[in-house]
Design an enzyme around this catalytic site. Structure first.
Site: not given
Length: 478
Positions: A86-87, A142, A176, A234, A334
């Site tokens: 567990d974190f 991010k 990329k 980005h 989007k």
């Protein structure tokens, strides 16, 4: 050139059973292993699901199934071990410590919600990190904060346990191939670097368009929006690469310094002018190829009055000698017509042309295609074959897949390898993060009065974006 490779390390993936790990990290690690870029390593998965090592390996194998490399996958899976934890629980970290080899470098990859960054880093620091600090690195995804203030708090938290050269803030766009090639294209070819300024460039347009909507992610997204989700990281990263000055040498520190200078030179937009520089949009329901796609507000009941932008177009200027007066048009959204990302550089028309009777646009253009087809394109004019002297526009194209036999198909492959090797060139520094947040937060504090423009799901976006264009400028078709 000798293939870059690294060995003798452990990578601890927090949140190893999540989508990012299964779809991106594990396949990328496998490809690095297959290409002999990594060896003698261990992947220590840390998550809240209950697995034995065998069950965990079968779970991982499902994301790697490739018939022609099945035997290699079996070898690869032997490098995996699983730690249930567990974190937020200190006992989980004490258990993790038992699995670590203190003589090897350990990379901690936080493939989790940012809400867990604090607990994970504090537990690492408190219980055992200090004993092997110089042999540790941390990689995180991010968002790096939600404002300038929270970004600074996150950086302070990271610095309490790690040095800057041990911190890797990942932005997969920087991995990329086309994005990496901006640097080489500019500074490795004198014919382009010499015209890379306001004397020759008319405008620059950066587009990051996504075909999908927010299916299943609206609750997170509604507190963020396109400005913070895409522009802050980005798009401003792409802008800084295009606009930066040449570093004094090819070194990550000097490259980052030049990118920060660009971000700090972005002209602040006044509250009075902001409507002339920015258009916000939100998609509404529409038929797309015979299937009805829900609008943003239809995703869940609580979004009924939401003004969160799923689309953003903006015009920015850079106050320096190279780019003074050149508009940079940025847009992202989007639920658009297709998945499409590019950097478009439009050059100025010549002040004099011999071909006044032609209807051809005599301005040339340079296009960096990021997706879906990595490549570079130059738009120029040529004589059309035939008896008449007709001029038409032609394209000279360079395709990565056509020119090279082997590519990193996934940006994470290159970025992971860089982190293992200690190369932070393609990662964002704290100065870059804070400089971009300073610009974005300033906009967020001023734009409350900008109305949301609706656009249909599957379209090019809101038509109102034409209002921010300078005379004779245009938006590229998505």
């Amino acid at each position: 050139m000798k293939e870059r490779s690294v060995s003798n390390f452990d990578i601890v993936i927090f949140g190893v059973t999540g989508n990012l790990s299964r779809k991106k990290l594990i396949p990328s690690l496998f490809n690095l292993f297959k290409n002999k870029c990594i060896s003698n390593f261990r992947v220590i998965g840390f998550s809240r699901k209950i697995f034995t090592d065998k069950e965990f390996r079968l779970y991982i194998k499902d994301s790697l199934w490739q018939e022609e490399t099945d035997s290699l996958i079996e070898i690869f899976l032997n490098f995996f071990v699983y730690v249930f934890g567990d974190f937020n629980e200190k006992e989980s970290y004490k258990n993790l410590f038992k699995f670590l080899d203190r003589s090897r470098e350990t990379i901690y990859y936080l493939s989790t919600s940012p809400a867990f960054y604090g607990p994970i880093i504090n537990h690492l620091k408190k219980y055992f990190l200090s004993e092997k600090l110089t042999l540790s690195k941390i990689v995180l995804e991010k968002p790096f904060g939600s404002s300038l203030e929270t970004a600074k708090k996150l950086n302070s938290l990271l610095y309490s346990a790690f040095k800057e050269d041990q911190i890797y803030r990942i932005d997969h766009y920087l991995g990329k191939e086309t994005v990496q090639n901006i640097f080489t294209f500019r500074f490795g070819n004198s014919i382009f670097e010499n015209i890379w300024n306001n004397r020759y460039v008319d405008f620059v347009q950066i587009t990051v368009a996504e075909e999908l909507g927010l299916d299943g992610r609206v609750e997170y997204y509604d507190s963020v929006g396109a400005l913070k989700d895409m522009v802050q990281n980005h798009i401003l990263q792409l802008l800084s690469l295009v606009a930066m000055e040449s570093p004094i040498k090819f070194d990550s520190e000097f490259i980052h310094d030049e990118k920060v200078k660009v971000l700090k030179s972005l002209r602040k937009i006044s509250k009075e002018d902001i409507k002339n520089y920015i258009v916000k949009g939100q998609y509404i329901g529409s038929q797309v190829q015979g299937v009805f796609k829900k609008g943003y507000k239809d995703e869940t009941e609580f979004l009924g009055n939401s003004n969160t932008e799923t689309y953003l177009a903006m015009k920015v200027f850079i106050n320096n000698w190279r780019w003074s007066g050149v508009p940079f048009y940025l847009r992202t959204g989007k639920g658009l017509a297709r998945k499409f990302s590019e950097i478009y550089i439009q050059f100025k028309k010549p002040s004099f042309t011999l071909f006044n009777n032609s209807s051809v646009d005599f301005s040339n253009a340079l296009i960096f295609r990021i997706q879906p087809r990595d490549g570079i394109e130059i738009k120029f004019n040529t004589k059309k074959p035939g008896y008449n002297y007709e001029i038409q526009t032609a394209n000279m194209e360079f395709s990565y897949h056509g020119a090279f036999k082997r590519l990193f198909d996934e940006a994470y492959e290159r970025l992971l390898l860089d982190a293992f090797l200690g190369d932070g060139t393609l990662y964002a520094t704290s100065d870059e993060i804070e400089s971009s947040w300073e610009f974005v937060s300033d906009i967020a504090n001023k734009w409350a009065d900008i109305e949301i423009c609706n656009y249909f799901y599957g379209s090019e976006g809101p038509k109102e974006i034409d209002s921010i264009l300078e005379k004779d400028h245009f938006w590229r078709k998505i």
